[in-house]
Structure formats: C-alpha cells, structure tokens
Design an enzyme around this catalytic site. Structure first.
Site, short mmCIF file in Angstrom:
data_model
loop_
_atom_site.label_atom_id
_atom_site.label_comp_id
_atom_site.label_asym_id
_atom_site.label_seq_id
_atom_site.Cartn_x
_atom_site.Cartn_y
_atom_site.Cartn_z
CG HIS A 153 -2.08 0.92 1.33
ND1 HIS A 153 -1.83 2.24 1.30
CD2 HIS A 153 -3.43 0.58 1.93
CE1 HIS A 153 -2.95 2.76 1.63
NE2 HIS A 153 -4.15 1.80 1.70
CG ASP A 165 -10.84 3.86 -2.06
OD1 ASP A 165 -10.02 3.22 -2.29
OD2 ASP A 165 -11.50 3.91 -0.61
CD GLU A 174 -3.65 1.27 -2.03
OE1 GLU A 174 -4.00 -0.01 -1.35
OE2 GLU A 174 -4.12 2.28 -1.53
C1 BG6 Z 1 -6.98 2.50 0.76
C2 BG6 Z 1 -8.47 2.02 0.71
O1 BG6 Z 1 -6.41 1.26 0.17
O2 BG6 Z 1 -6.66 2.37 2.01
C3 BG6 Z 1 -9.13 2.97 1.27
O3 BG6 Z 1 -8.67 1.76 -0.61
C4 BG6 Z 1 -8.77 3.24 2.75
O4 BG6 Z 1 -10.61 2.89 1.18
C5 BG6 Z 1 -7.28 3.35 2.82
O5 BG6 Z 1 -9.34 4.53 3.38
C6 BG6 Z 1 -6.64 3.67 4.12
O6 BG6 Z 1 -6.84 2.39 4.84
P1 BG6 Z 1 -6.61 2.42 6.30
O7 BG6 Z 1 -7.17 1.17 7.09
O8 BG6 Z 1 -5.03 2.62 6.43
O9 BG6 Z 1 -7.01 3.63 7.04
#
Ligand code: BG6
Length: 301
Positions: free
Chosen positions: A171, A215, A271
């Site tokens: 990510h 998103d 990602e």
């Molecule tokens: C992204 C998702 O990969 O991660 C989003 O597509 C999400 O929907 C974001 O809000 C952050 O996620 P987190 O759990 O780290 O707050």
C-alpha cells in the site's frame, strides 16, 4: 542501546550501510544509508516508512500525525495489507487491511549489494495470535532492496495442508508536490471499481487526475507512472492483478485522527495488489509472489 538491539546489530548490522535502532515511538526499525539512498523499515508490519534516493527528495510519504504504537497501523510508508484488503471480499473481516501490518516481524537476513544497494528479509510466521484472526499456517516474507530503486517483494508460503485465499497490497504512499497537479498514467483504457460509487465498474479515459476523494481498484497488471511537479515516479510490478489509487481529500483526511488535516495534497497511494475481485489462492506447499519496484526520474533533467 539495549542488549536486544546490540545482539541484532551484531548479527545483521552492516557497517556504513545498515543498523538496527529505535525509531519513532520507541519502535525498533532498520535504518539504511549508503551512497545510493537512505531508507527505514519498522519491525512492526515490515513497514517501510522512508526511501530517498541520493540527491533527490523523499519518495515515500509519511504522515506527521501517524501513530507509532505497538498494534496500531502506521499512516504512510508502505503498509503490508495481508491476508485481506479493507474488510475483505464480504466486508466482514477485522482488522481492516489484515493483521500483518499490526504485528512484529522478524529480521531474517541482510546483505550489501553493488552500487549502494542493501537487501533485507523480514518474516512473519503463523502463531497463536495470527490463528485468532485467521486459521491458516503460513510464512510471509517481505524482501526489500533499498538502492536507486526500491524493490519490495511479498512472498506468501502456505505451510499448511489446505489451500487458502489471500488479498494483499503493498500500500505505497507516494509523496507529491500537489495532488491537484498530479497525474497517474499507465491505467488508460482500464476498467476500475469505484469504491466511492457503489463499487460500480467504470472505464478510465486518459490519465487519472484528482479533483475529489478518489478510491479505485483498477484491474491492471502493468506499471503506473505518477507525474508530479518535475518528477516522474514509476511503480512497476509483477504478480499483481490490481492497482489501487487512493487520495482521501479534505473531509476524509479530517476524519482520520492519524492523518493531518492539511496533508492530503501531498500524497497519493498507488498500490500494487491482488484485492477483490482478484484475490489469489495459494495451494499447500506453494509460494505466491508479488513484486513492486519504485523508481524516480526528474523530468526535463
Ligand atoms: C486504501 C483503501 O487502500 O486504504 C481506502 O482503498 C482506505 O478505502 C485506505 O481508506 C486507508 O486505509 P486505512 O485502514 O489504512 O485507514
């Protein structure tokens, strides 16, 4: 330095290139510094929080408001989301983005390569705690190479007797000068699932640009390029059938306690992943690999 850190440095430290130290919030991390780059990866989550090629700006974005606390996700860097993405294919899995990013991994190996490269391996093995979340036996390795390029390979080994299905993401939070003047290329003509519009499937026309919360899950197997300011960041990949593109914009940034209200224009996530509808099955005794390679070109240079 504590005895534990001293022992780790004795075993894995590389003079003038890599040391194990205490990072933010007192969490242990590995710090890399060579003629090619500087970098940092935390034991919690095998989470890269920094990579900066020599002579350039940081490429990986990290929130100034991130938690650095055991068991809480770090905001920014490269969270390893595994063995599910978000709340999973049916929306009922907890914790969000899986448990791997919340757990302490082990350092397994370090190596100095040519041209200022440093490679290291971190591993998470199934244990009582992981079985509370997910009933499977596995070894999960992150093979990271810090150099002029940042190469991250996520390797899932099924050490059990039955197949399992995983969702996974490297990510990657990338630092940009201004999201409103940033374009993501390489996804033209691809279908994507719009997570902000009832998961409708849409087709990408032209480069991705940003004017609101974004998103999306692109059904894309190839490289994406982020063009921002005078810089082009390439995110190459292998073994990945989806690319998520995310920016929280104003309201969502405000709603996240670990994300500064004014930080959203300075980042974009691109990602490298296999997420629903493209999760992957891993058979017993087999190894599944997904690889991301991040590199930078200064444009017009
Ligand atoms: C992204 C998702 O990969 O991660 C989003 O597509 C999400 O929907 C974001 O809000 C952050 O996620 P987190 O759990 O780290 O707050």
């Amino acid at each position: 330095m504590s005895d534990a850190l001293a022992a780790l440095n004795e075993k894995f430290g590389i003079p003038g290139a890599l040391r194990i130290t205490t990072g933010q919030g007192g969490l242990a991390c590995v710090e890399v510094g060579t003629e090619a780059c500087t970098g940092r990866i935390y034991f919690q989550g095998a989470h890269v929080t920094h990579w900066q090629p020599a002579g350039g700006r940081p490429v990986i974005w990290l929130s100034r408001q991130s938690w650095f606390e055991a068991g809480k996700p770090i905001r920014g860097g490269v969270p390893v989301c595994w063995p599910w993405f978000g709340t999973g294919p049916n929306g009922d899995r907890q914790p969000p983005h899986g448990f791997a990013r919340l757990m302490s991994w082990e350092l397994e190996a370090t190596r100095r390569g040519d041209g200022g490269k440093v490679a290291l391996v971190m591993v998470l093995r199934s244990n009582e705690e992981t079985r509370r979340h997910w009933p499977h036996d596995f070894e999960l390795r992150l093979r990271a190479t810090f150099g002029r390029e940042l190469i991250l390979k996520l390797e899932t080994t099924n050490t059990g007797r039955t197949p399992f299905t995983i969702g996974e993401a490297l990510h990657t939070y990338l630092a940009v000068e201004d999201i409103e003047r940033t374009q993501v290329k390489g996804l033209e003509g691809m279908n994507y699932i719009d997570r902000l519009d009832a998961n409708r499937t849409k087709r990408q026309e032209g480069a991705v640009t940003f004017t609101a919360e974004t998103d999306r899950i692109y059904l894309a197997e190839g490289e994406a390029q982020v063009e921002e300011g005078r810089r082009k960041i390439r995110v190459g990949k292998q073994g990945s059938a989806t690319t998520v593109v995310w920016n929280p914009w104003i309201q969502k940034a405000k709603a996240m306690p670990d994300f500064g209200d004014e930080e959203w224009p300075g980042m974009v996530c691109v990602e490298t992943c296999n997420v629903p509808p493209r999760e992957v099955e891993v058979g017993p005794g087999t190894v599944q690999q997904m690889r991301a390679a991040v590199s930078v070109e200064e444009r017009g240079a």
